[in-house]
Design a protein around this motif. Structure first.
Motif, PDB file in Angstrom:
ATOM      1  N   GLY A 187       0.798  -1.220   0.000  1.00 52.26           N
ATOM      2  CA  GLY A 187       0.000   0.000   0.000  1.00 52.26           C
ATOM      3  C   GLY A 187       0.827   1.264   0.000  1.00 52.26           C
ATOM      4  N   ALA A 188       2.099   1.122   0.371  1.00 51.92           N
ATOM      5  CA  ALA A 188       2.959   2.305   0.389  1.00 51.92           C
ATOM      6  C   ALA A 188       3.293   2.790  -1.020  1.00 51.92           C
ATOM      7  N   GLN A 189       3.037   1.962  -2.028  1.00 53.46           N
ATOM      8  CA  GLN A 189       3.342   2.321  -3.401  1.00 53.46           C
ATOM      9  C   GLN A 189       2.047   2.615  -4.148  1.00 53.46           C
ATOM     10  N   GLY A 190       1.990   3.808  -4.736  1.00 54.75           N
ATOM     11  CA  GLY A 190       0.764   4.237  -5.388  1.00 54.75           C
ATOM     12  C   GLY A 190       0.318   3.327  -6.508  1.00 54.75           C
ATOM     13  N   ASP A 191       1.271   2.810  -7.324  1.00 58.91           N
ATOM     14  CA  ASP A 191       0.877   1.950  -8.434  1.00 58.91           C
ATOM     15  C   ASP A 191       0.277   0.637  -7.941  1.00 58.91           C
ATOM     16  N   GLU A 192       0.790   0.115  -6.814  1.00 63.87           N
ATOM     17  CA  GLU A 192       0.252  -1.130  -6.268  1.00 63.87           C
ATOM     18  C   GLU A 192      -1.152  -0.911  -5.719  1.00 63.87           C
ATOM     19  N   ARG A 193      -1.389   0.231  -5.099  1.00 65.50           N
ATOM     20  CA  ARG A 193      -2.733   0.549  -4.595  1.00 65.50           C
ATOM     21  C   ARG A 193      -3.732   0.609  -5.745  1.00 65.50           C
ATOM     22  N   GLN A 194      -3.307   1.222  -6.841  1.00 65.58           N
ATOM     23  CA  GLN A 194      -4.180   1.320  -7.998  1.00 65.58           C
ATOM     24  C   GLN A 194      -4.464  -0.054  -8.585  1.00 65.58           C
ATOM     25  N   ARG A 195      -3.446  -0.902  -8.634  1.00 60.86           N
ATOM     26  CA  ARG A 195      -3.629  -2.264  -9.157  1.00 60.86           C
ATOM     27  C   ARG A 195      -4.603  -3.057  -8.283  1.00 60.86           C
ATOM     28  N   PHE A 196      -4.472  -2.909  -6.961  1.00 61.50           N
ATOM     29  CA  PHE A 196      -5.365  -3.608  -6.039  1.00 61.50           C
ATOM     30  C   PHE A 196      -6.811  -3.173  -6.269  1.00 61.50           C
ATOM     31  N   LYS A 197      -7.027  -1.885  -6.437  1.00 60.53           N
ATOM     32  CA  LYS A 197      -8.375  -1.365  -6.675  1.00 60.53           C
ATOM     33  C   LYS A 197      -8.927  -1.853  -8.003  1.00 60.53           C
ATOM     34  N   ILE A 198      -8.091  -1.855  -9.037  1.00 65.44           N
ATOM     35  CA  ILE A 198      -8.528  -2.333 -10.351  1.00 65.44           C
ATOM     36  C   ILE A 198      -8.928  -3.802 -10.279  1.00 65.44           C
ATOM     37  N   GLU A 199      -8.132  -4.600  -9.533  1.00 68.41           N
ATOM     38  CA  GLU A 199      -8.453  -6.021  -9.376  1.00 68.41           C
ATOM     39  C   GLU A 199      -9.825  -6.200  -8.737  1.00 68.41           C
ATOM     40  N   ALA A 200     -10.076  -5.452  -7.660  1.00 66.22           N
ATOM     41  CA  ALA A 200     -11.350  -5.581  -6.955  1.00 66.22           C
ATOM     42  C   ALA A 200     -12.517  -5.184  -7.854  1.00 66.22           C
ATOM     43  N   GLU A 201     -12.362  -4.079  -8.560  1.00 66.35           N
ATOM     44  CA  GLU A 201     -13.456  -3.614  -9.419  1.00 66.35           C
ATOM     45  C   GLU A 201     -13.689  -4.566 -10.580  1.00 66.35           C
ATOM     46  N   ALA A 202     -12.613  -5.164 -11.098  1.00 66.74           N
ATOM     47  CA  ALA A 202     -12.757  -6.104 -12.206  1.00 66.74           C
ATOM     48  C   ALA A 202     -13.537  -7.341 -11.778  1.00 66.74           C
ATOM     49  N   VAL A 203     -13.176  -7.891 -10.619  1.00 66.77           N
ATOM     50  CA  VAL A 203     -13.869  -9.092 -10.137  1.00 66.77           C
ATOM     51  C   VAL A 203     -15.319  -8.755  -9.805  1.00 66.77           C
ATOM     52  N   ALA A 204     -15.567  -7.566  -9.275  1.00 66.67           N
ATOM     53  CA  ALA A 204     -16.933  -7.192  -8.899  1.00 66.67           C
ATOM     54  C   ALA A 204     -17.852  -7.125 -10.110  1.00 66.67           C
ATOM     55  N   ARG A 205     -17.308  -6.883 -11.295  1.00 66.78           N
ATOM     56  CA  ARG A 205     -18.138  -6.807 -12.502  1.00 66.78           C
ATOM     57  C   ARG A 205     -18.558  -8.175 -13.012  1.00 66.78           C
ATOM     58  N   LEU A 206     -17.934  -9.220 -12.507  1.00 66.91           N
ATOM     59  CA  LEU A 206     -18.213 -10.567 -13.003  1.00 66.91           C
ATOM     60  C   LEU A 206     -19.264 -11.248 -12.148  1.00 66.91           C
ATOM     61  N   GLN A 207     -20.343 -11.669 -12.745  1.00 65.40           N
ATOM     62  CA  GLN A 207     -21.400 -12.402 -12.056  1.00 65.40           C
ATOM     63  C   GLN A 207     -21.524 -13.762 -12.723  1.00 65.40           C
ATOM     64  N   HIS A 208     -20.915 -14.765 -12.094  1.00 65.35           N
ATOM     65  CA  HIS A 208     -20.891 -16.106 -12.687  1.00 65.35           C
ATOM     66  C   HIS A 208     -20.844 -17.121 -11.555  1.00 65.35           C
ATOM     67  N   PRO A 209     -21.545 -18.251 -11.680  1.00 68.31           N
ATOM     68  CA  PRO A 209     -21.586 -19.224 -10.573  1.00 68.31           C
ATOM     69  C   PRO A 209     -20.239 -19.853 -10.251  1.00 68.31           C
ATOM     70  N   HIS A 210     -19.280 -19.760 -11.165  1.00 72.17           N
ATOM     71  CA  HIS A 210     -17.977 -20.372 -10.911  1.00 72.17           C
ATOM     72  C   HIS A 210     -16.845 -19.347 -10.843  1.00 72.17           C
ATOM     73  N   ILE A 211     -17.178 -18.117 -10.495  1.00 72.23           N
ATOM     74  CA  ILE A 211     -16.188 -17.075 -10.208  1.00 72.23           C
ATOM     75  C   ILE A 211     -16.529 -16.509  -8.832  1.00 72.23           C
ATOM     76  N   VAL A 212     -15.527 -16.431  -7.960  1.00 66.40           N
ATOM     77  CA  VAL A 212     -15.738 -15.909  -6.613  1.00 66.40           C
ATOM     78  C   VAL A 212     -16.348 -14.509  -6.693  1.00 66.40           C
ATOM     79  N   GLN A 213     -17.400 -14.290  -5.934  1.00 61.97           N
ATOM     80  CA  GLN A 213     -18.133 -13.032  -5.992  1.00 61.97           C
ATOM     81  C   GLN A 213     -17.582 -12.011  -4.994  1.00 61.97           C
ATOM     82  N   VAL A 214     -17.544 -10.759  -5.432  1.00 58.21           N
ATOM     83  CA  VAL A 214     -17.151  -9.651  -4.556  1.00 58.21           C
ATOM     84  C   VAL A 214     -18.407  -9.035  -3.963  1.00 58.21           C
ATOM     85  N   HIS A 215     -18.428  -8.887  -2.636  1.00 60.52           N
ATOM     86  CA  HIS A 215     -19.592  -8.310  -1.956  1.00 60.52           C
ATOM     87  C   HIS A 215     -19.438  -6.813  -1.704  1.00 60.52           C
TER      88      HIS A 215
END
Length: 313
Positions: A187-215
């Motif tokens: 988290g101390a690195q800005g690019d890593e924070r941005q990557r973490f956020k992008i990962e979360a938002e990407a997974v949250a857009r996926l609604q599929h019975p065999h993909i882990v869901q983001v709440h």
């Protein structure tokens, strides 16, 4: 990990991160594969750091395997590295590595005595006090359970290159979730924070019975986190344990995962780390009674098998 901060300043951070990430992902690379070119101060400082990382993580890995492996491989000792890398044969370096080895062993639940090190290296450890170390190995902030409003955080489930995953209870919904919190180092690195956020938002857009869901996605005191569906049946790597599997169920599993990946690809999302350890297995559900007999019941019998879920990218 190191005590000599002047030496640490020469460590090749790209090599260190690549090496540590490979271990945390369950696919460790040989030290030789990531070392900078020799000779030189960067080579020697990086080599010491990679050895210290491997001594720690190889012991954690061996402890995890010991429950299922009757004869688990013994983690390497300092002597093994001195034979493998002659450049390490300098008194100050050897003593530092002995302290790192003892710290890693103590942190792993072992009880290596100073007398053991006196017998192994009598010239460097004449009294035993030379290998005194301070525990814990991890900084206090990494050991404490985080406080996230709205969640009751329980035990740690795992750790990756960017974040730590905890079992947690969502208080308002009284639902157990997997809470992934970005590590303070990343988290101390800005690019890593941005990557973490992008990962979360990407997974949250996926609604599929065999993909882990983001709440939920959030941030607390500058520390990003997201709450995921909790999948408690282990992962595919643990289930197959490197052994060949029957062709029929394997083909069915590949089809399920291919359809999940196709769903993601259609939405412009590519899974960057697809491997057995990232295929989580939901516990099987018992067959549901059917008012019909025959074909319907045979189809439902498949529900007794674990249901795969793709973990986040």
């Amino acid at each position: 990990m190191a005590e000599d901060t002047s030496a640490l300043s020469l460590v090749d951070e790209t090599a260190r991160k690549r090496f540590e990430r490979a271990w945390l992902d369950g696919a460790p690379a040989p030290i030789e594969q990531v070392l900078p070119a020799a000779p030189g101060p960067v080579y020697l400082a990086t080599l010491q750091e990679l050895v210290a990382i491997e001594m720690e993580l190889s012991r954690k890995s061996a402890r995890q395997r010991s429950a299922s492996d009757a004869t688990p491989a013994q983690p390497p000792r300092v002597e093994d590295y001195l034979a493998r890398f002659p450049a390490l044969n300098q008194p100050a370096i050897v003593l530092r590595l002995l302290k790192e080895e003892r710290r890693a062993r103590l942190g792993n639940g072992e009880r290596p005595s100073p007398d053991e090190y006196r017998s192994r290296f009598p010239a460097l450890v004449p009294t035993g006090r030379e290998v005194d170390v301070t525990l814990p190995l991890l900084p206090p902030a990494a050991q404490e359970k985080p406080t996230i409003p709205g969640y009751e955080v329980h035990e740690r489930l795992g750790e990756g290159g960017m974040g730590i995953v905890y079992r947690a209870r969502h208080l308002a919904l009284n639902r157990m979730v997997a809470l992934k919190i970005m590590s303070r180092q990343a988290g101390a690195q800005g690019d890593e924070r941005q990557r973490f956020k992008i990962e979360a938002e990407a997974v949250a857009r996926l609604q599929h019975p065999h993909i882990v869901q983001v709440h939920e996605i959030g941030e607390e005191r500058g520390q990003p986190y997201f709450a995921l569906e909790l999948v408690e049946g282990g992962n595919l790597a643990e289930k197959i344990a490197g052994t060949p599997q029957p062709s029929g169920p394997s083909a069915q599993l590949v089809e399920v995962l291919a359809r999940a990946m196709h769903h993601a690809h259609e939405r412009g999302i590519v899974h960057r780390d697809l491997k057995p350890a990232n295929v989580l297995l939901a516990p099987p559900h018992p067959p549901t009674p059917s008012p019909r007999t025959g074909e319907g019941e045979r189809m439902r019998s498949g529900e007794a098998a674990p249901s795969p879920r793709l973990a986040p990218l």
